[in-house]
Scaffold this motif. Structure first.
Motif, PDB file in Angstrom:
ATOM      1  N   LEU A 192       0.823  -1.204   0.000  1.00  0.00           N
ATOM      2  CA  LEU A 192       0.000   0.000   0.000  1.00  0.00           C
ATOM      3  C   LEU A 192       0.860   1.258   0.000  1.00  0.00           C
ATOM      4  CD1 LEU A 192      -3.012  -0.794   2.350  1.00  0.00           C
ATOM      5  CD2 LEU A 192      -2.887  -0.907  -0.134  1.00  0.00           C
ATOM      6  N   LYS A 193       2.016   1.192   0.672  1.00  0.00           N
ATOM      7  CA  LYS A 193       2.898   2.355   0.703  1.00  0.00           C
ATOM      8  C   LYS A 193       3.409   2.724  -0.693  1.00  0.00           C
ATOM      9  CE  LYS A 193       4.643   1.858   5.430  1.00  0.00           C
ATOM     10  NZ  LYS A 193       5.860   1.764   6.256  1.00  0.00           N
ATOM     11  N   LYS A 194       3.440   1.748  -1.586  1.00  0.00           N
ATOM     12  CA  LYS A 194       3.978   1.981  -2.922  1.00  0.00           C
ATOM     13  C   LYS A 194       2.896   2.367  -3.932  1.00  0.00           C
ATOM     14  CE  LYS A 194       7.786  -1.277  -2.189  1.00  0.00           C
ATOM     15  NZ  LYS A 194       8.433  -2.541  -2.629  1.00  0.00           N
ATOM     16  N   LEU A 195       1.680   2.552  -3.473  1.00  0.00           N
ATOM     17  CA  LEU A 195       0.605   2.904  -4.389  1.00  0.00           C
ATOM     18  C   LEU A 195       0.878   4.241  -5.069  1.00  0.00           C
ATOM     19  CD1 LEU A 195      -2.635   2.047  -2.390  1.00  0.00           C
ATOM     20  CD2 LEU A 195      -1.820   0.911  -4.444  1.00  0.00           C
ATOM     21  N   PRO A 196       0.651   4.336  -6.400  1.00  0.00           N
ATOM     22  CA  PRO A 196       0.723   5.649  -7.053  1.00  0.00           C
ATOM     23  C   PRO A 196      -0.488   6.479  -6.658  1.00  0.00           C
ATOM     24  CG  PRO A 196      -0.014   3.980  -8.605  1.00  0.00           C
ATOM     25  CD  PRO A 196       0.352   3.245  -7.345  1.00  0.00           C
ATOM     26  N   GLY A 197      -0.287   7.738  -6.455  1.00  0.00           N
ATOM     27  CA  GLY A 197      -1.396   8.595  -6.064  1.00  0.00           C
ATOM     28  C   GLY A 197      -1.016   9.475  -4.891  1.00  0.00           C
ATOM     29  N   ILE A 198      -2.023   9.944  -4.183  1.00  0.00           N
ATOM     30  CA  ILE A 198      -1.839  10.920  -3.124  1.00  0.00           C
ATOM     31  C   ILE A 198      -2.389  10.363  -1.817  1.00  0.00           C
ATOM     32  CG2 ILE A 198      -2.431  13.262  -2.360  1.00  0.00           C
ATOM     33  CD1 ILE A 198      -2.995  13.925  -5.287  1.00  0.00           C
ATOM     34  N   PHE A 199      -1.611  10.487  -0.756  1.00  0.00           N
ATOM     35  CA  PHE A 199      -2.110  10.178   0.582  1.00  0.00           C
ATOM     36  C   PHE A 199      -2.595  11.475   1.232  1.00  0.00           C
ATOM     37  CE2 PHE A 199       0.780   6.543  -0.001  1.00  0.00           C
ATOM     38  CZ  PHE A 199      -0.063   5.508   0.363  1.00  0.00           C
ATOM     39  N   LEU A 200      -3.769  11.408   1.851  1.00  0.00           N
ATOM     40  CA  LEU A 200      -4.344  12.553   2.545  1.00  0.00           C
ATOM     41  C   LEU A 200      -4.708  12.141   3.957  1.00  0.00           C
ATOM     42  CD1 LEU A 200      -6.845  13.777  -0.221  1.00  0.00           C
ATOM     43  CD2 LEU A 200      -4.587  14.718   0.263  1.00  0.00           C
ATOM     44  N   ALA A 201      -4.656  13.101   4.869  1.00  0.00           N
ATOM     45  CA  ALA A 201      -5.021  12.815   6.254  1.00  0.00           C
ATOM     46  C   ALA A 201      -5.787  13.985   6.847  1.00  0.00           C
ATOM     47  CB  ALA A 201      -3.772  12.528   7.091  1.00  0.00           C
TER      48      ALA A 201
END
Length: 501
Positions: A192-201
């Protein structure tokens, strides 16, 4: 002014001053969201219509004075509260205390400048015209802003909640979500850490409980691939669906109730480009409109509740009631086809009937619309082809969601400074409506302008636009809404230390 897109690296650097995001007991929970189209990016200066991904990221990381909740209702954004004067000419907003991600205090004068820039004459913000009644925006104190109007606008808050008026400074916004790194979202499985895209919190404040954090992974991509990912359980939510990719959603095997449709208002139909002389004639445009079997076209889209219409305005708009549809719309096309063929002969005589080129939505949904138009216009002797570009099109398919409940947006879309085929006599009515302080008089001016535009057949309406999403049971906070603007706040249940639901 060119659209400026900024990398997430710059956003992360600016947000570093906030420190690491604290995670509660639900730290491993991650809601995976995707939007059809290009990868979401933050657009600082809005000068062209936002893509679905750009609108989603902007509305969730760069809220305006107000924002939309999951139901499309206006709720506090950067402004914690507001008051409206009795005459409706003044909106006073009190800002929340806070800082920009670089540590600078958020002040009213800077916020006023950011909004004012979107409304200046040189601005190319697509929604600038909707705020044409704004006279000035002034900072009264460090935390108080006043928006002064030339005439009352009951829908002003709906417009300010649109992502086009989100507050961005130095390529970052004020939330409610913040861009994050996979390490800040952690603990997560390595894949999951390698997913392309944006992490939001987004940290949620819950009294008497540890503050949980909503964690989102947001990505974009091809409709077919994203629908397959949703069907495989790799996504909790897929947004950004339109008529162009709708058939893909019906071809996929999905859980019951996964397909969800927003009850939007807007424009969905054909407008002439001015390229072909024949389409500058009202009777030709009227012939084409009358020949379309709207019931059959809508039935083939399989969208429950979608209603045919032949007027620019639709039901439910502020102050105008239900527009009266022409009598012929209730008559089966087969019963009026003979008269339509005779009308085509009268209009074109012995001249070869036109081969119309239409710019349609990409994808199988556009192919379906093309097939329907060929079927309906073929008996008249009119051939139809896809136009590869706008410059080569005789007609263009308009598919736009209204940003508020005001009829003004629908009608001003066809002013003479906006479209090549227009009605000069209608423009003064719209100018007068913009300035009148009386709501009843304003509604009458809109109705008269709408009657004139419909009589001139400036637009060939079909129905309301189609906006669809795929929603899993793991995103219980999702709701359909009339603007198809979806907050990522509250999508999922969070941990055991104080969840949202």
């Amino acid at each position: 002014m060119a659209v400026r897109r900024f990398s997430l690296g710059l956003m992360f650097a600016a947000l570093a001053a906030l420190g690491p995001i604290a995670c509660g007991s639900g730290a491993s929970d991650l809601t995976r969201v995707a939007v059809i189209g290009t990868e979401p990016k933050l657009v600082e200066t809005v000068s062209v219509p936002l893509t679905a991904g750009e609108a989603l990221i902007r509305s969730n990381v760069a809220q305006g004075l107000v924002r939309f909740d999951e139901r499309g209702q206006v709720v506090p954004g950067l402004a914690e509260r507001w008051n409206v004067s009795d005459d409706g000419l003044s909106y006073i907003f009190r800002l929340q205390t806070g800082e920009w991600p670089d540590g600078r205090k958020i002040k009213a004068d800077e916020v006023a400048r950011i909004i004012s820039r979107q409304l200046r004459p040189s601005s190319k913000n697509p929604l600038k015209d909707t705020l044409g009644a704004v006279r000035e925006i002034v900072a009264m104190t460090d935390r108080v802003i006043e928006i002064r109007l030339n005439a009352p606008r009951p829908n002003l808050l709906q417009l300010l909640a649109q992502p086009e008026f989100g507050l961005v400074r130095a390529s970052v916004g004020t939330g409610p979500f913040q861009p994050a790194t996979a390490e800040q979202i952690a603990p997560l499985p390595a894949e999951l850490k390698k997913l392309p895209g944006i992490f939001l919190a987004h940290r949620i404040r819950i009294p008497d409980a540890e503050d949980p954090v909503e964690k989102i992974h947001l990505s974009g991509g091809d409709a077919q691939k994203l629908i397959a990912a949703f069907a495989n359980g790799d996504l909790e939510l897929l947004l950004g669906g339109t008529v162009g990719d709708l058939p893909y959603a019906f071809m996929a095997k999905l859980p019951r109730g996964a397909r969800r449709f927003d009850p939007v208002a807007g424009l969905f139909g054909l407008a002439p480009t001015g390229r072909r002389e024949a389409l500058k004639e009202r009777d030709v445009r009227r012939l084409l409109s009358t020949a379309i079997d709207r019931d059959a076209l809508i039935a083939g889209l399989h969208v429950n509740g979608l209603q045919p219409r032949a007027t620019i305005l639709q039901s439910g708009l502020e102050g105008v009631g239900a527009p009266q549809q022409p009598a012929w719309i209730a008559q089966p096309v087969i019963e009026r086809r003979q008269a339509l063929v005779a009308e085509a002969r009268r209009l074109f005589g012995k001249v070869e009937l036109p081969n119309l080129r239409i710019l349609l939505p990409a994808g199988p949904g556009g192919d379906y619309l093309l097939a329907r138009l060929r079927y309906d216009w073929g008996p008249l002797g009119i051939r139809v082809d896809r136009a590869p570009t706008l410059a080569s099109a005789d007609l263009v398919w308009i598919d736009e969601v209204a940003p508020s409940s005001s009829p003004a947006w629908f009608l001003r879309r066809f002013r003479c400074d906006m479209v090549p085929v227009c009605l000069e006599d209608a423009d003064p009515l719209l100018d007068q409506a913009r300035l009148t302080p009386d709501s009843a008089q304003r509604a009458q001016l809109f109705l008269e302008a709408a009657r004139m535009m419909d009589d001139a057949q400036l637009f060939i309406p079909i129905a309301a636009p189609i906006r669809w999403s795929l929603v899993s049971g793991r995103a219980p906070g999702f709701e359909e809404n009339p603007f198809a603007r979806h907050t990522l706040v509250g999508l999922a249940e969070i941990g055991n230390s104080g969840g949202l639901r």
